[in-house]
Design a protein around this motif. Sequence first.
Motif, PDB file in Angstrom:
ATOM      1  N   ARG A   6       7.407 -34.516  15.628  1.00  0.00           N
ATOM      2  CA  ARG A   6       6.488 -34.999  16.667  1.00  0.00           C
ATOM      3  C   ARG A   6       6.996 -34.663  18.067  1.00  0.00           C
ATOM      4  NH1 ARG A   6       6.463 -39.933  15.373  1.00  0.00           N
ATOM      5  NH2 ARG A   6       7.304 -41.069  17.145  1.00  0.00           N
ATOM      6  N   PHE A   7       8.318 -34.704  18.244  1.00  0.00           N
ATOM      7  CA  PHE A   7       8.875 -34.425  19.555  1.00  0.00           C
ATOM      8  C   PHE A   7       9.404 -32.993  19.665  1.00  0.00           C
ATOM      9  CE2 PHE A   7       9.123 -39.077  19.310  1.00  0.00           C
ATOM     10  CZ  PHE A   7       8.424 -39.394  20.473  1.00  0.00           C
ATOM     11  N   SER A   8       8.984 -32.142  18.727  1.00  0.00           N
ATOM     12  CA  SER A   8       9.362 -30.729  18.775  1.00  0.00           C
ATOM     13  C   SER A   8       8.155 -29.802  18.837  1.00  0.00           C
ATOM     14  CB  SER A   8      10.203 -30.356  17.543  1.00  0.00           C
ATOM     15  OG  SER A   8      11.411 -31.077  17.500  1.00  0.00           O
ATOM     16  N   TYR A   9       7.004 -30.260  18.282  1.00  0.00           N
ATOM     17  CA  TYR A   9       5.840 -29.392  18.180  1.00  0.00           C
ATOM     18  C   TYR A   9       4.615 -30.042  18.813  1.00  0.00           C
ATOM     19  CZ  TYR A   9       8.957 -27.476  14.620  1.00  0.00           C
ATOM     20  OH  TYR A   9      10.049 -26.972  13.966  1.00  0.00           O
ATOM     21  N   GLY A  10       3.876 -29.218  19.544  1.00  0.00           N
ATOM     22  CA  GLY A  10       2.668 -29.701  20.208  1.00  0.00           C
ATOM     23  C   GLY A  10       2.527 -29.056  21.573  1.00  0.00           C
TER      24      GLY A  10
ATOM     25  N   GLY B  77       0.777 -27.912  30.085  1.00  0.00           N
ATOM     26  CA  GLY B  77      -0.667 -27.715  30.177  1.00  0.00           C
ATOM     27  C   GLY B  77      -1.453 -28.886  29.621  1.00  0.00           C
ATOM     28  N   GLY B  78      -0.821 -30.058  29.528  1.00  0.00           N
ATOM     29  CA  GLY B  78      -1.518 -31.232  29.013  1.00  0.00           C
ATOM     30  C   GLY B  78      -2.704 -31.638  29.868  1.00  0.00           C
ATOM     31  N   HIS B  79      -2.572 -31.466  31.181  1.00  0.00           N
ATOM     32  CA  HIS B  79      -3.694 -31.790  32.073  1.00  0.00           C
ATOM     33  C   HIS B  79      -4.846 -30.804  31.863  1.00  0.00           C
ATOM     34  CE1 HIS B  79      -0.587 -34.176  34.132  1.00  0.00           C
ATOM     35  NE2 HIS B  79      -1.593 -34.882  34.616  1.00  0.00           N
ATOM     36  N   THR B  80      -4.504 -29.533  31.691  1.00  0.00           N
ATOM     37  CA  THR B  80      -5.533 -28.525  31.423  1.00  0.00           C
ATOM     38  C   THR B  80      -6.267 -28.836  30.125  1.00  0.00           C
ATOM     39  OG1 THR B  80      -4.371 -26.771  32.634  1.00  0.00           O
ATOM     40  CG2 THR B  80      -5.927 -26.082  30.919  1.00  0.00           C
ATOM     41  N   TYR B  81      -5.508 -29.134  29.074  1.00  0.00           N
ATOM     42  CA  TYR B  81      -6.098 -29.442  27.768  1.00  0.00           C
ATOM     43  C   TYR B  81      -7.010 -30.667  27.860  1.00  0.00           C
ATOM     44  CZ  TYR B  81      -6.433 -30.761  22.839  1.00  0.00           C
ATOM     45  OH  TYR B  81      -6.900 -31.104  21.583  1.00  0.00           O
ATOM     46  N   THR B  82      -6.535 -31.719  28.528  1.00  0.00           N
ATOM     47  CA  THR B  82      -7.323 -32.947  28.641  1.00  0.00           C
ATOM     48  C   THR B  82      -8.596 -32.712  29.452  1.00  0.00           C
ATOM     49  OG1 THR B  82      -5.283 -34.265  28.523  1.00  0.00           O
ATOM     50  CG2 THR B  82      -7.253 -35.365  29.353  1.00  0.00           C
TER      51      THR B  82
ATOM     52  N   ILE C  48      -2.173 -23.200  28.522  1.00  0.00           N
ATOM     53  CA  ILE C  48      -1.541 -24.231  27.697  1.00  0.00           C
ATOM     54  C   ILE C  48      -0.415 -23.592  26.891  1.00  0.00           C
ATOM     55  CG2 ILE C  48      -1.929 -25.866  25.806  1.00  0.00           C
ATOM     56  CD1 ILE C  48      -4.917 -25.901  26.712  1.00  0.00           C
ATOM     57  N   VAL C  49       0.729 -24.250  26.885  1.00  0.00           N
ATOM     58  CA  VAL C  49       1.881 -23.773  26.115  1.00  0.00           C
ATOM     59  C   VAL C  49       2.082 -24.706  24.923  1.00  0.00           C
ATOM     60  CG1 VAL C  49       4.348 -23.265  26.126  1.00  0.00           C
ATOM     61  CG2 VAL C  49       2.979 -22.844  28.181  1.00  0.00           C
ATOM     62  N   ILE C  50       2.138 -24.134  23.729  1.00  0.00           N
ATOM     63  CA  ILE C  50       2.303 -24.915  22.502  1.00  0.00           C
ATOM     64  C   ILE C  50       3.592 -24.494  21.796  1.00  0.00           C
ATOM     65  CG2 ILE C  50       1.343 -25.399  20.210  1.00  0.00           C
ATOM     66  CD1 ILE C  50      -1.434 -24.980  21.372  1.00  0.00           C
TER      67      ILE C  50
ATOM     68  N   GLU D 138      -9.536 -30.325  18.636  1.00  0.00           N
ATOM     69  CA  GLU D 138      -9.301 -31.651  19.190  1.00  0.00           C
ATOM     70  C   GLU D 138      -7.970 -32.206  18.697  1.00  0.00           C
ATOM     71  OE1 GLU D 138     -12.573 -34.145  18.200  1.00  0.00           O
ATOM     72  OE2 GLU D 138     -14.003 -33.090  19.487  1.00  0.00           O
ATOM     73  N   ASN D 139      -7.462 -33.172  19.448  1.00  0.00           N
ATOM     74  CA  ASN D 139      -6.296 -33.969  19.050  1.00  0.00           C
ATOM     75  C   ASN D 139      -5.033 -33.153  18.800  1.00  0.00           C
ATOM     76  OD1 ASN D 139      -7.896 -36.376  19.073  1.00  0.00           O
ATOM     77  ND2 ASN D 139      -8.682 -35.828  17.047  1.00  0.00           N
ATOM     78  N   ILE D 140      -4.835 -32.103  19.572  1.00  0.00           N
ATOM     79  CA  ILE D 140      -3.546 -31.426  19.506  1.00  0.00           C
ATOM     80  C   ILE D 140      -2.504 -32.390  20.083  1.00  0.00           C
ATOM     81  CG2 ILE D 140      -2.175 -29.448  20.253  1.00  0.00           C
ATOM     82  CD1 ILE D 140      -4.706 -27.835  20.491  1.00  0.00           C
ATOM     83  N   PRO D 141      -1.429 -32.680  19.355  1.00  0.00           N
ATOM     84  CA  PRO D 141      -0.464 -33.685  19.826  1.00  0.00           C
ATOM     85  C   PRO D 141       0.247 -33.258  21.103  1.00  0.00           C
ATOM     86  CG  PRO D 141       0.352 -32.568  17.869  1.00  0.00           C
ATOM     87  CD  PRO D 141      -1.065 -32.131  18.032  1.00  0.00           C
ATOM     88  N   MET D 142       0.618 -34.246  21.911  1.00  0.00           N
ATOM     89  CA  MET D 142       1.287 -33.970  23.190  1.00  0.00           C
ATOM     90  C   MET D 142       2.568 -34.781  23.365  1.00  0.00           C
ATOM     91  SD  MET D 142      -1.728 -33.376  26.028  1.00  0.00           S
ATOM     92  CE  MET D 142      -2.791 -34.748  25.599  1.00  0.00           C
ATOM     93  N   ASP D 143       3.108 -35.336  22.295  1.00  0.00           N
ATOM     94  CA  ASP D 143       4.325 -36.145  22.421  1.00  0.00           C
ATOM     95  C   ASP D 143       5.512 -35.340  22.923  1.00  0.00           C
ATOM     96  OD1 ASP D 143       3.454 -38.752  21.561  1.00  0.00           O
ATOM     97  OD2 ASP D 143       3.251 -37.925  19.551  1.00  0.00           O
ATOM     98  N   VAL D 144       5.517 -34.040  22.669  1.00  0.00           N
ATOM     99  CA  VAL D 144       6.617 -33.197  23.107  1.00  0.00           C
ATOM    100  C   VAL D 144       6.596 -32.978  24.616  1.00  0.00           C
ATOM    101  CG1 VAL D 144       5.404 -30.995  22.833  1.00  0.00           C
ATOM    102  CG2 VAL D 144       7.900 -31.092  22.533  1.00  0.00           C
ATOM    103  N   ASN D 145       5.467 -33.265  25.252  1.00  0.00           N
ATOM    104  CA  ASN D 145       5.322 -33.099  26.695  1.00  0.00           C
ATOM    105  C   ASN D 145       5.970 -34.272  27.413  1.00  0.00           C
ATOM    106  OD1 ASN D 145       4.233 -32.914  29.414  1.00  0.00           O
ATOM    107  ND2 ASN D 145       2.677 -31.543  28.582  1.00  0.00           N
TER     108      ASN D 145
END
Length: 270
Positions: free
Chosen positions: A85-89, A93-98, A56-58, A17-24
């Motif tokens: 925060r804006f480099s990793y996450g 695939g944010g829609h897939t993850y959500t 999902i691409v991380i 859970e809660n994998i960050p998505m700020d980089v998206n």
Amino acid sequence: MYETIYYLLVNMRDLPENIPMDVNPRVPKMGTNVAKRLIHAVVEPETDFYVNNRGIVISAQAFSFNSTDSEVTIDLGEQNDENDRFSYGILDGGHTYTAIMQNRDKIPENIEKYVRIEVIINVLNITRLSDARNTSVQVSDIALFNLEDSFEDIHRVIKDETYAEKIAYKDNENKPINVSELLRLLYAFNIKKYPDDSMAPIQSYFGKAQVFKRYKEAYNTGFYKALTKELPVLVKLYDYIEQDLANKYNEYKKSLGFSHPHSLPCLPTG
């Protein structure tokens, strides 16, 4: 160092859970038809999700695999640090993850469903990679431009303003003011492009693409940097004009002899 890519097949129930998505560059918008199809694909009793979905691409700082218990550790850096925060996450695939995280409890108990995970470390150009991967739904140029920290001057000059946290820099971000509104103000007050009243900056009202193009070309010049520093003043001026515009319009119409200033004169028809 070169980019290194690791491919995983992960049971949806084991996805953290809660994998960050700020980089998206996009915020997941789950009310669209595409998102609804994703949700259906998650909960349906078919097991070929990992075949049909891109996954999902991380982007990660480091990756390790414990072969004893088949456990993977993905290092996403220090998320309290803005650079990390804006480099990793989750880069794509944010829609897939959500869709998975919000609906995996609806997967039939006798079904095991998997999702593909692609982990990339040592990413040399995060913006180029994001631009290349986010292609299923067009990501706006503004959202991709934001990944390069190119709105940093705007962030800095408005940080103490009451509206600072209401500005959306990413697609689908649930905030009332898009950064393009600030770019319109800068464009309207570009005295180099519009030095007198012979031409009006009408693109400020309907040409968002033209406004952004101009900002992208000029934001790093001395003139635009100086103009950007005046954004809080320009916003206050805009608000003042908007509040008083109706009164000035009525005064103007009355000066022309119209007794009902809110009514437009009829044009002759014959």
